[in-house]
Structure formats: C-alpha cells, structure tokens
Design a protein around this motif. Sequence first.
Motif, short mmCIF file in Angstrom:
data_model
loop_
_atom_site.label_atom_id
_atom_site.label_comp_id
_atom_site.label_asym_id
_atom_site.label_seq_id
_atom_site.Cartn_x
_atom_site.Cartn_y
_atom_site.Cartn_z
N SER A 80 -7.01 -106.08 -29.71
CA SER A 80 -7.49 -106.01 -31.09
C SER A 80 -7.40 -107.34 -31.82
N ILE A 81 -6.67 -108.31 -31.24
CA ILE A 81 -6.58 -109.63 -31.85
C ILE A 81 -7.95 -110.29 -31.95
N VAL A 82 -8.88 -109.89 -31.08
CA VAL A 82 -10.23 -110.47 -31.08
C VAL A 82 -10.91 -110.25 -32.43
N TYR A 83 -10.71 -109.09 -33.02
CA TYR A 83 -11.34 -108.80 -34.30
C TYR A 83 -10.78 -109.70 -35.40
N LEU A 84 -9.51 -110.00 -35.32
CA LEU A 84 -8.89 -110.89 -36.30
C LEU A 84 -9.35 -112.32 -36.10
N LEU A 85 -9.45 -112.74 -34.83
CA LEU A 85 -9.87 -114.10 -34.54
C LEU A 85 -11.33 -114.34 -34.87
N ALA A 86 -12.11 -113.25 -34.96
CA ALA A 86 -13.52 -113.39 -35.32
C ALA A 86 -13.71 -113.74 -36.79
N LYS A 87 -12.66 -113.57 -37.58
CA LYS A 87 -12.74 -113.90 -39.00
C LYS A 87 -12.66 -115.42 -39.19
N PRO A 88 -13.32 -115.94 -40.22
CA PRO A 88 -13.29 -117.39 -40.47
C PRO A 88 -11.96 -117.82 -41.10
N LEU A 89 -10.88 -117.66 -40.34
CA LEU A 89 -9.56 -118.01 -40.83
C LEU A 89 -8.95 -119.09 -39.94
N PRO A 90 -8.34 -120.10 -40.52
CA PRO A 90 -7.61 -121.07 -39.69
C PRO A 90 -6.51 -120.36 -38.91
N ARG A 91 -6.35 -120.73 -37.66
CA ARG A 91 -5.36 -120.04 -36.81
C ARG A 91 -3.94 -120.23 -37.34
N TRP A 92 -3.69 -121.39 -37.93
CA TRP A 92 -2.35 -121.61 -38.46
C TRP A 92 -2.05 -120.67 -39.63
N LYS A 93 -3.09 -120.30 -40.37
CA LYS A 93 -2.87 -119.39 -41.49
C LYS A 93 -2.56 -117.98 -40.98
N ILE A 94 -3.18 -117.59 -39.87
CA ILE A 94 -2.86 -116.29 -39.27
C ILE A 94 -1.40 -116.26 -38.84
N ILE A 95 -0.97 -117.32 -38.17
CA ILE A 95 0.41 -117.39 -37.67
C ILE A 95 1.41 -117.43 -38.82
N THR A 96 1.17 -118.28 -39.81
CA THR A 96 2.13 -118.40 -40.91
C THR A 96 2.19 -117.11 -41.73
N THR A 97 1.06 -116.42 -41.85
CA THR A 97 1.08 -115.15 -42.57
C THR A 97 1.89 -114.11 -41.81
N LYS A 98 1.65 -114.02 -40.51
CA LYS A 98 2.40 -113.07 -39.70
C LYS A 98 3.88 -113.43 -39.67
N LEU A 99 4.18 -114.72 -39.63
CA LEU A 99 5.58 -115.14 -39.65
C LEU A 99 6.24 -114.78 -40.97
N ALA A 100 5.53 -114.99 -42.07
CA ALA A 100 6.08 -114.65 -43.39
C ALA A 100 6.40 -113.16 -43.48
N VAL A 101 5.51 -112.33 -42.97
CA VAL A 101 5.75 -110.88 -42.97
C VAL A 101 6.93 -110.54 -42.07
N ALA A 102 6.98 -111.17 -40.89
CA ALA A 102 8.08 -110.91 -39.96
C ALA A 102 9.42 -111.31 -40.55
#
Length: 238
Positions: A80-102
Amino acid sequence: MNPTVARLTLRGLLGRRRGVLLLVVPALLLLVSAIASGSSGDKHDLAVKILGQLGLGTLLPILGLVVGTGAIATEIDDGSIVYLLAKPLPRWKIITTKLAVAVGTTWVFAAVPTLLAGLLLYGTADGLAVGYTVAALVAGAAYSALFLLLGVVTRHAVVAGLAYALVWESLIGNFVGGARTLSIQQWGLSVAGAVAEDGVIPTYVGLGVAVSLLLVLTVAATLLASVRLAGLTLAAEE
C-alpha cells in the motif's frame, strides 16, 4: 509535516491489534508499580529496578519497536506504500511525518506512564520520577527513529529490532562495559542521571557522549530512511 500522512499513520498505529498491544505495555508497568508501591523494601532500589530495568530497559524498546516499525513497515509489506509514494510529496516529508507520529505515540504510551509509575513508587523525591520520564522521552525518540529505519530497509525489521533491544541492550549491554556506549538505553539513563539529583540514578555513559549519540542516531536514521524510501520509489517507477 503532512496532515494526511500523519492521520493515516496514526490510524494504522492505533488499529485494533496494535492498539491493544500499545495499551498492554503501559498497563503492565503501572500494575507492577502499583503492587510494588505497597512493599516495605528499599523504595529507591525498587524504583530503579522497575523504572530502569523493566520500564526503560524492556518495555520502552518493545513499545518503540511496535510503533517505529508499524509506522511504515506494514505499508511496505502489503504494497500500500505505492499509493502514498504516488502523491507529489517529498520522501523526506513522508519519513519525518511518520517519525513525528511514531515519537508522539511512543511518548504518550511510554513517557506518561513512566512519570505516573515513578510517582507511585518514589513520589517527587530526588527528581527520580522526572529523570526517568525525560529518559523515556529522549530514548523513545531514538528508538522510534531507529526502528522506523529498520522498517524501511528490511522486511525482517521486527526480528532485527528485537535482536538489538533484547540481545544487544538487555543482555550484552548490561554485562559488557564497552557495549554500553552503543546502547540507547544507557544514553537515556545518562540523561536521566543528569536530570535527577547526583547519584540517584546509576549511569555508565558520559552525558556529552550520550546526548551526542542520541542526536546523531536520530538524525542519521531519519536521513537514511528518506534516502531508502526514495530508492523504493525509483524502483517502483522502473
């Protein structure tokens, strides 16, 4: 920080099965503390064993492992990560967001119960409860970053995380002096010792070294996870 990614990550972390496990860990710490608080033994020694060995040494890394890997490893495994990666988001922003939530989730389910357990066991004396709470905050952030990285780089993140937390830290790190320098648990204890009054919390790593390594690990793990996630994107596009 992306609100959509944060909401999806939090929903995944608090799902039925993982959410129950997140509740069990702090409940166990509070239950043990409540029972032990009525004993007539040495209160200081008891608090150090429960908060340091059980809380910081065992329950916190397990909680960090569940949260850190759960923030992204499940999405990678089921595709399911493919659907998230298809969004026009910088990869670092995905990681930092997930890290902040974690990190936030780890703090809620680890640092808050640690403070409550410390107050039950030892009250506000000597800054012991606050010291272990701060240790849970800084160590929890480092565990989250490390285990998030493992969730990105390997499909065996849980096994690798358990090997580090239970074998390296709990077994080797507690009996081999040199190994303590590479232990998140010991770094957290150093910070706890600096917050509490002198000698209240036993420490084995210098404060400067501990703080430096906590920062290096957290930043490096975040950067490496971002690079690895970008690599997954390129592979998917090819």
